[in-house]
Structures are given as C-alpha cells and as structure tokens.
Design a protein around this motif. Structure first.
Motif, short mmCIF file in Angstrom:
data_model
loop_
_atom_site.label_atom_id
_atom_site.label_comp_id
_atom_site.label_asym_id
_atom_site.label_seq_id
_atom_site.Cartn_x
_atom_site.Cartn_y
_atom_site.Cartn_z
N GLY A 1 0.81 -1.21 0.00
CA GLY A 1 0.00 0.00 0.00
C GLY A 1 0.84 1.26 0.00
O GLY A 1 1.92 1.30 0.59
N VAL A 2 0.33 2.28 -0.68
CA VAL A 2 0.91 3.62 -0.64
C VAL A 2 -0.21 4.57 -0.25
O VAL A 2 -1.31 4.51 -0.80
N PHE A 3 0.09 5.47 0.69
CA PHE A 3 -0.92 6.35 1.27
C PHE A 3 -0.41 7.78 1.25
O PHE A 3 0.66 8.07 1.79
N ASP A 4 -1.17 8.65 0.63
CA ASP A 4 -0.74 10.05 0.43
C ASP A 4 -1.60 10.95 1.31
O ASP A 4 -2.78 11.15 1.04
N GLY A 5 -1.00 11.48 2.37
CA GLY A 5 -1.74 12.31 3.31
C GLY A 5 -1.83 13.75 2.85
O GLY A 5 -1.02 14.22 2.06
N ILE B 1 3.65 1.06 -7.61
CA ILE B 1 2.62 1.82 -6.88
C ILE B 1 3.31 3.05 -6.31
O ILE B 1 4.36 2.94 -5.68
N ALA B 2 2.72 4.21 -6.52
CA ALA B 2 3.38 5.43 -6.05
C ALA B 2 2.37 6.52 -5.77
O ALA B 2 1.27 6.54 -6.33
N SER B 3 2.75 7.44 -4.88
CA SER B 3 1.94 8.62 -4.62
C SER B 3 2.06 9.58 -5.80
O SER B 3 2.95 9.45 -6.64
#
Length: 531
Positions: free
Chosen positions: A139-143, A410-412
């Motif tokens: 997973g990648v998560f962009d806050g 997978i990337a932001s």
C-alpha cells in the motif's frame, strides 16, 4: 547550480503566492523569508511530549536543508555522496525466501523508498504477508492537511482487508482466543523500514475496533464470505466509517482524543495491491496510481494502468459527483479543479469537513480541547448543502498475471506529477537491464602498477557501475526530481531540488513514495503449465 536556475528559483519564491499541496485546506501562503541558516531536514524525536495535542514523527537523515530564501544564505552545493545519502535514506527492500531452492511465490522481491517535501513527510507505505489468508499486500498512502490520517490508514487498512478475507472458522477461532484472553495468532507479517512509524499509544483501541468489525462479519452469517473485490471495498468503507465514529465517541484519554481528531480532520488517499499467485487486485481511492511494466514479445516495454486518478480531471468522477448531488449544485461541485474549491482528490479517507453536516462538525469541535493547537479549524466552504461530498469507496481492478508482466509500480502522485507511466516503465526496465549486465571483472596484468589500476577503475566508473542505485525506487525518485528535458539526470538540478528551503520545496515537488514489486516469471509460467 547555474546562476540562471538559482535566480529563477529565488525570484519565484519571493514573488509568488502559491497554493501549497494538492489537498491542504486553507493553504494559501507566502513563503517565510526568515534568516535562519542551515538545519537538519528531519528529526527523529517526537515534536511534542506524550499527552500533548500533536503527533507527527518523521525520519532521521544526515541531509541538510535550507530554511532561508535570502540569497546570501542560499547555496545548492551538494557532493554526489551527500545527494546519495539523502536519496537513499528511506530505502527498503525485501526478497521472498526460497523453500527447497525454489520460490513458489509469484512475488520475487520488492523495493521501496520515500523522499519528503513536506516537513514532516505526509506519505506512508505498507507491505505485508498475509498469515491467516494467502497472498501479499502493498500500500501507498498520500496524506494531506498533515500525516495523521495517512499514518492511521497505513497501520489499519491492511488488517481490515485481511479480516474481510478470513473464513468464518478462522474468525471464530480468533474471537474465542480474545474471549479466553489467549494470544491471538498474528494476522499479518509486516515488512517495515526501521524508521517507519507506529501509533503505539492507540494500538489497543485500533484492535478493539477491528474486533468489532470481525464480530460484525460473524453476525452476517455468510458461509461463503466475500470475494476479494468485495472484501477490499468493504474494508475501505468500514475503516473510513470507524475513523469518523471514533472522533465522535466520548474519550477520557486526551492523547487518544487528539489523535482521533487529527486523523478525522486530515485526509489520505490510498492505493493497495493484493497479490495471490497470478491473481492481482488493486483497490484505489484518490490519486495514487498503480501500473504494470509489461515486456512485450517484440522486446519492447509498455505500461498497463491499473487505476484511475480520482480528481476533477476524470470525467467519470465528475459524472459520479453530479449523480450524487442536486442539479442546482452542478456548477459549484468543482471549483478551480478542486472539490468544492478545496480538495484535489475526489475520494479520500478522513476529511470529515467534506462528509459531515455543519451541525456535527460544530458539535465535535466545540467539545474538543484547543483544536487550534492541533491545526484544526472549522471551515465550511460556500455551497455546502448536501454532504457527504467525499467518499473513501475504492475502485477495484482485477488482472490475471502473465509471464510478460514483469513488475508493478505503486506510487503517490508526487512521482506521477514528474514522470509519465511510460517513462516510469522505461526507467525501471532500463535499471533492470543495467543490473543484469554482469559487472566486468578487473582482469589484472602482471606486474600490476598504480597507473594500470587507476585506468581500470576509471573505465569502470565511466560505465556508471559504481554509482548505480541498487534500489529501483531510488532510481525513479532520482529521475523524477533531477531529469532534464533529455531524460538525463542533471546533478545541479538534483542538488537544487534537494536543498530547497522547507517553505519552497512544496512549490516544486511533492512528497514521493514508490514501491516496485517484481514478479517471479517462472512461478507464473508454471501456473499456466499446471492449469
């Protein structure tokens, strides 16, 4: 750094008023021109004492960064080794273990890295092996508006997906263990960078809410359980619901209350891949992105997108928003390419300001501690009539892996703003080729003298072998921020992008998080032979 480029950066910094961040609320600001000289980019220590109203942690690094936009304090000088130290600080890689000399997993290995623009970084990443079910998840998560929501989602979402995939028997066994106060068998095996952060103070509450979720699944009395697509959708929606409910529940512990507030009032987009044999599912909410690198039969490489960016540039998202709200709001749903003029992504976790009624927002914030200390401000945008305007429901894509599918990226969006899908595949494929070229042996002639040795070493250096990034995620980040118009890394540009002051960096680049998963072609081929 050339005088022209440095002057351009300084001039734009001093004269521009910019909207910082794709998702930040209330983000119009003028860069601060303080005369502080140098300071560390990152701090490993907590920014506030336990029990206070803040919660951001960041990575440690040897890198230095400006905090001044005054020209006499401004220098772009970094040595190659300093550049490498900065770029490689967040590297992580993991190779799947072989059993009896063979790797039956369709995942061969993965490599990941992060580079901060915000201070502290707002991106997060996760990688796990499922222990009670099959497969691996990445997973990648962009806050945005802080890192709190991305942090919580990175810790919790993969557990929710894993629980959603468990059989009824496994859920009953875990519930029985909890009731009898026996150890609960681990659900996931985490693959973490040594500096990845955990909210240890709130782990027990997160576990209790996860337990409530699996009790709900047991109450459904569904013997067959969910399909993988249903499990991912249900997990995304349930976690977002829990984030919303946790901040509304009475909480005596001030720290836990503050964490819940920051998680709910910040936001995060998420992209999660589940890989089980040849079966690849990707769930996406927001504007992170996943693509496959495909090696075609004619020897060329192509990019296969597995996600859509959920934002105002996607016509399907615009249609969805218009279907969910009255016709009278059609012209105000998207303003300046942002949802209600505020948020770039049209799907995200948290961001309760765009999901709750005005009355609920007022009630929750009125009963909280000093929310300004948490950087939370009540703000109701114009034309806020029929919430919710935002959803965390993901789009799920299924792909059956083929032997020509070589890797998953997978990337932001910090990466995708700089590089196209095709360029990313090109750089990864080129990196693979360079690594696969056998390093030339230094064939010594006798007698060996220093001049001969120096000649051999120079030849090797000129071939770029000594300076090659071993981690492909680092290779991508290096090109994302340092490439010139010819696709080559410009060392001066790279140094400039890495030494920009904190108040300028976000004008030129976003946080970047990249995970590259390599597939085991032999395992995939064997699957088709045996089936």
């Amino acid at each position: 750094m050339s005088r022209t480029v440095s002057s351009w950066i300084l001039s734009s910094a001093r004269n521009s008023i910019v909207s910082q961040g794709k998702g930040r609320l209330y983000s119009f600001c003028t860069p601060n021109r303080s005369k502080i000289g140098w300071k560390f980019v990152f701090s490993k220590t907590r920014l506030y004492p336990t029990g206070s109203c803040g919660l951001d942690n960041t990575f440690s690094s040897k890198a230095f960064r400006h905090t001044s936009t005054e020209e006499e304090h401004f220098s772009f000088q970094l040595s190659p080794s300093q550049i490498n130290d900065i770029l490689r600080a967040g590297e992580f890689s993991h190779k799947i273990l072989e059993l009896n000399g063979k790797n039956a997993n369709s995942v061969l290995k993965f490599e990941s890295n992060q580079l901060a623009s915000n201070s502290p970084i707002e991106d997060r990443r996760s990688a796990v092996t499922c222990l009670q079910t099959r497969g691996m998840m990445f997973g990648v998560f962009d806050g945005h508006a802080g890192s709190a929501c991305a942090q919580a989602v990175s810790e919790r979402l993969l557990h929710y997906i894993a629980v959603s995939l468990m059989s009824r028997q496994t859920l009953e066994e875990i519930e029985l263990a909890v009731e009898c106060m026996k150890p609960v068998p681990p659900i996931l095996q985490w693959h973490r960078h040594t500096n990845d952060i955990e909210y240890r103070e709130i782990t027990s509450q997160y576990f209790e809410n996860l337990r409530v979720y699996w009790q709900h699944l047991l109450d459904l009395d569904a013997e067959l359980g969910f399909s993988l697509e249903e499990a991912m959708i249900c997990a995304f929606k349930r976690l977002d619901s829990d984030i919303s409910l946790e901040v509304q529940a009475p909480q005596e512990n001030e720290l836990m209350r503050n964490i819940a507030l920051q998680v709910a009032f910040s936001g995060a987009t998420a992209c999660v891949a589940h890989i089980d044999g040849v079966h690849l599912h990707v769930a996406n909410t927001g504007d992170c992105r996943a693509i496959l690198g495909v090696h075609e039969e004619d020897g060329t490489w192509s990019a296969l997108p597995l996600t859509r960016d959920h934002n105002a540039y996607d016509e399907f998202e615009i249609r969805r928003l218009k279907r969910e709200h009255p016709r009278s709001e059609e012209k105000t749903l998207v303003v300046n390419d942002r949802l209600l003029g505020i948020l770039m992504p049209s799907r995200a976790f948290g961001d309760v300001q765009l999901k709750w009624s005005k009355e609920l927002q007022h009630s929750v914030l009125e009963n909280s501690c000093d929310v300004e200390a948490l950087n939370i401000y009540q703000y109701v945008p114009p034309n806020y009539h029929t919430p919710p305007y935002l959803t965390a429901e993901p789009e799920v894509t299924y792909h059956k892996l083929r032997s020509k599918d070589k890797f998953l990226v997978i990337a932001s969006d910090g990466l995708w703003e700089m590089l196209s899908n095709e360029k990313v595949v090109k750089f990864v494929a080129g990196h693979l080729t360079e690594l696969n070229v056998q390093k030339p042996q230094l064939a010594f002639e006798k007698p060996v003298n220093l001049g001969y040795m120096r000649s051999l070493l120079l030849q090797r250096k000129n071939r770029g072998i000594a300076s090659l990034d071993q981690n492909v995620a680092t290779h991508l980040i290096r090109h994302a921020i340092g490439s010139n118009e010819y696709g080559e890394v410009d060392q001066e540009k790279l140094a400039a992008m890495l030494t920009l002051p904190e108040d300028l960096a976000r004008m030129y680049r976003d946080d970047i998080t990249v995970t590259v998963v390599y597939f085991n072609s032999e395992t995939i081929e064997n699957y088709y032979k045996n089936n």
